[in-house]
Write a protein that holds these residues in place. Structure first.
Motif, short mmCIF file in Angstrom:
data_model
loop_
_atom_site.label_atom_id
_atom_site.label_comp_id
_atom_site.label_asym_id
_atom_site.label_seq_id
_atom_site.Cartn_x
_atom_site.Cartn_y
_atom_site.Cartn_z
N ARG A 4 -4.89 8.17 -7.45
CA ARG A 4 -3.53 8.15 -6.93
C ARG A 4 -3.10 6.71 -6.78
NH1 ARG A 4 -3.13 13.43 -5.20
NH2 ARG A 4 -4.92 14.37 -4.23
N THR A 5 -1.90 6.42 -7.17
CA THR A 5 -1.40 5.06 -7.01
C THR A 5 -0.14 5.08 -6.17
OG1 THR A 5 -0.18 5.19 -9.09
CG2 THR A 5 -2.38 4.21 -9.19
N PHE A 6 0.01 4.06 -5.38
CA PHE A 6 1.19 3.88 -4.55
C PHE A 6 2.11 2.90 -5.24
CE2 PHE A 6 3.44 1.69 -1.10
CZ PHE A 6 4.07 2.77 -0.53
N PRO A 7 3.42 3.19 -5.28
CA PRO A 7 4.35 2.31 -5.99
C PRO A 7 4.67 1.04 -5.21
CG PRO A 7 5.55 4.11 -4.97
CD PRO A 7 4.09 4.38 -4.73
N CYS A 8 3.68 0.19 -5.05
CA CYS A 8 3.84 -1.06 -4.30
C CYS A 8 4.54 -2.11 -5.16
CB CYS A 8 2.46 -1.56 -3.88
SG CYS A 8 2.49 -3.11 -2.97
N ASN A 9 5.53 -2.78 -4.56
CA ASN A 9 6.21 -3.85 -5.31
C ASN A 9 5.62 -5.22 -5.00
OD1 ASN A 9 7.26 -4.58 -2.84
ND2 ASN A 9 9.38 -4.08 -3.35
N LYS A 10 4.54 -5.24 -4.20
CA LYS A 10 3.78 -6.45 -3.90
C LYS A 10 4.64 -7.55 -3.26
CE LYS A 10 0.38 -5.48 -7.50
NZ LYS A 10 0.32 -4.13 -7.16
N CYS A 11 5.49 -7.13 -2.31
CA CYS A 11 6.33 -8.10 -1.60
C CYS A 11 5.56 -8.82 -0.49
CB CYS A 11 7.57 -7.42 -1.02
SG CYS A 11 7.22 -6.29 0.36
N GLY A 12 4.48 -8.21 0.00
CA GLY A 12 3.66 -8.83 1.04
C GLY A 12 4.17 -8.63 2.45
N ILE A 13 5.27 -7.93 2.63
CA ILE A 13 5.84 -7.76 3.97
C ILE A 13 4.90 -6.98 4.88
CG2 ILE A 13 7.75 -6.78 5.31
CD1 ILE A 13 8.54 -9.25 3.70
N CYS A 14 4.25 -5.95 4.39
CA CYS A 14 3.33 -5.19 5.26
C CYS A 14 2.19 -6.08 5.75
CB CYS A 14 2.81 -3.94 4.56
SG CYS A 14 1.90 -4.25 3.04
N CYS A 15 1.76 -7.02 4.93
CA CYS A 15 0.69 -7.94 5.31
C CYS A 15 1.17 -8.97 6.32
CB CYS A 15 0.14 -8.65 4.09
SG CYS A 15 -0.50 -7.54 2.84
N GLN A 16 2.47 -9.15 6.41
CA GLN A 16 3.05 -10.11 7.35
C GLN A 16 3.48 -9.44 8.65
OE1 GLN A 16 5.81 -12.97 5.33
NE2 GLN A 16 5.25 -11.73 3.56
N LYS A 17 3.25 -8.14 8.76
CA LYS A 17 3.67 -7.39 9.95
C LYS A 17 2.54 -6.56 10.53
CE LYS A 17 8.06 -8.53 9.37
NZ LYS A 17 8.77 -9.37 10.28
N VAL A 18 1.30 -7.02 10.38
CA VAL A 18 0.16 -6.23 10.85
C VAL A 18 0.14 -6.06 12.37
CG1 VAL A 18 -1.30 -6.72 8.85
CG2 VAL A 18 -1.43 -8.21 10.87
N HIS A 19 0.87 -6.89 13.08
CA HIS A 19 0.92 -6.79 14.53
C HIS A 19 1.72 -5.58 15.02
CE1 HIS A 19 4.68 -8.70 13.45
NE2 HIS A 19 5.13 -8.51 14.69
N LEU A 20 2.48 -4.96 14.14
CA LEU A 20 3.35 -3.86 14.54
C LEU A 20 2.63 -2.52 14.73
CD1 LEU A 20 6.46 -4.59 12.28
CD2 LEU A 20 6.14 -5.13 14.71
N ALA A 21 1.49 -2.36 14.13
CA ALA A 21 0.77 -1.07 14.23
C ALA A 21 -0.58 -1.28 14.91
CB ALA A 21 0.57 -0.47 12.84
#
Length: 92
Positions: A4-21
């Protein structure tokens, strides 16, 4: 089982918001960004060894496959991804 693949656009935003979860706060280097994030490539320095929480397919298998179809799970994650990109953060 099919990959299974996730349609990631590799923007990096999730990696810059790890403090939110709560599930990803352990990765925070102190400024909300993952300690393994490379701003130049917008990628992960440990991609092939990244934690399960960073693997959409693995999270689906471990936790969500009994609750959602793969397509439903992807749709929820894409919505969260778009919200992170636009700054329209929601409580999930």
């Amino acid at each position: 089982m099919l990959a299974r693949t996730f349609p990631c656009n590799k923007c990096g935003i999730c990696c810059q918001k790890v403090h939110l979860a709560p599930e990803t706060r352990f990765l925070d280097r102190g400024d909300g960004t993952c300690r393994h994030y490379d701003a130049t490539s917008k990628g992960c320095n440990i991609y092939t060894q990244r934690p399960d929480i960073c693997r959409v397919d693995r999270q689906y298998e471990l936790i969500y496959s009994q609750r959602y179809s793969w397509d439903e799970f992807v749709a929820v994650n894409v919505e969260i991804c778009l919200n992170l990109q636009t700054g329209d953060l929601i409580k999930v």
